[in-house]
Design a protein around this motif. Sequence first.
Motif, short mmCIF file in Angstrom:
data_model
loop_
_atom_site.label_atom_id
_atom_site.label_comp_id
_atom_site.label_asym_id
_atom_site.label_seq_id
_atom_site.Cartn_x
_atom_site.Cartn_y
_atom_site.Cartn_z
N GLY A 16 0.73 -1.07 -0.09
CA GLY A 16 -0.02 -0.02 -0.02
C GLY A 16 1.05 1.17 -0.14
O GLY A 16 1.88 1.24 -0.69
N ASP A 17 0.51 2.10 0.77
CA ASP A 17 1.13 3.54 0.91
C ASP A 17 2.62 3.35 1.30
O ASP A 17 3.48 4.10 0.87
N GLU A 18 2.93 2.52 2.28
CA GLU A 18 4.20 2.34 2.49
C GLU A 18 5.13 1.60 1.57
O GLU A 18 6.29 2.09 1.51
N ALA A 20 4.57 2.52 -1.65
CA ALA A 20 4.62 3.52 -2.65
C ALA A 20 5.72 4.33 -1.96
O ALA A 20 6.60 4.86 -2.95
N GLU A 21 6.16 4.62 -0.84
CA GLU A 21 7.14 5.53 -0.37
C GLU A 21 8.38 4.79 -0.31
O GLU A 21 9.36 5.48 -0.57
N SER A 24 9.60 4.31 -4.18
CA SER A 24 9.53 5.50 -5.00
C SER A 24 10.71 5.78 -5.87
O SER A 24 10.56 6.07 -7.27
N GLU A 43 0.40 -5.92 -6.23
CA GLU A 43 0.50 -6.43 -4.72
C GLU A 43 -0.78 -7.01 -4.14
O GLU A 43 -1.71 -6.75 -4.60
#
Length: 101
Positions: A16-18, A20-21, A24, A43
């Motif tokens: 998820g967002d983790e 993506a960070e 990157s 994912e």
Amino acid sequence: MAYLLQVDFKMNGPFGDEMAEAFSDLAKSINEEVGFKWKIWTENPETKESGGIYIFETKETAEKYLNMHSKRLAGFGITNINAKIFFINSKLTEINKGPVK
């Protein structure tokens, strides 16, 4: 002509967002690969799987990237990689609105 590279493997995260960070910079570096056109990141946190669908200009550039990427993943301790390369039938793909020209 274009070739699709499908890659997936087991991974404990992040997702998820983790993800993506964390990835990157890696995502940006993929844009610099010879013959690279685009990628869809995949994912599944429930099954602890990750990977992607890549499009390359030639089979050779897809193979070269897969070789390099497999070594990079091995450096992260990921060695059981499922990968396949397919030729894209652009005429049929266009009928189904695929972004391949």
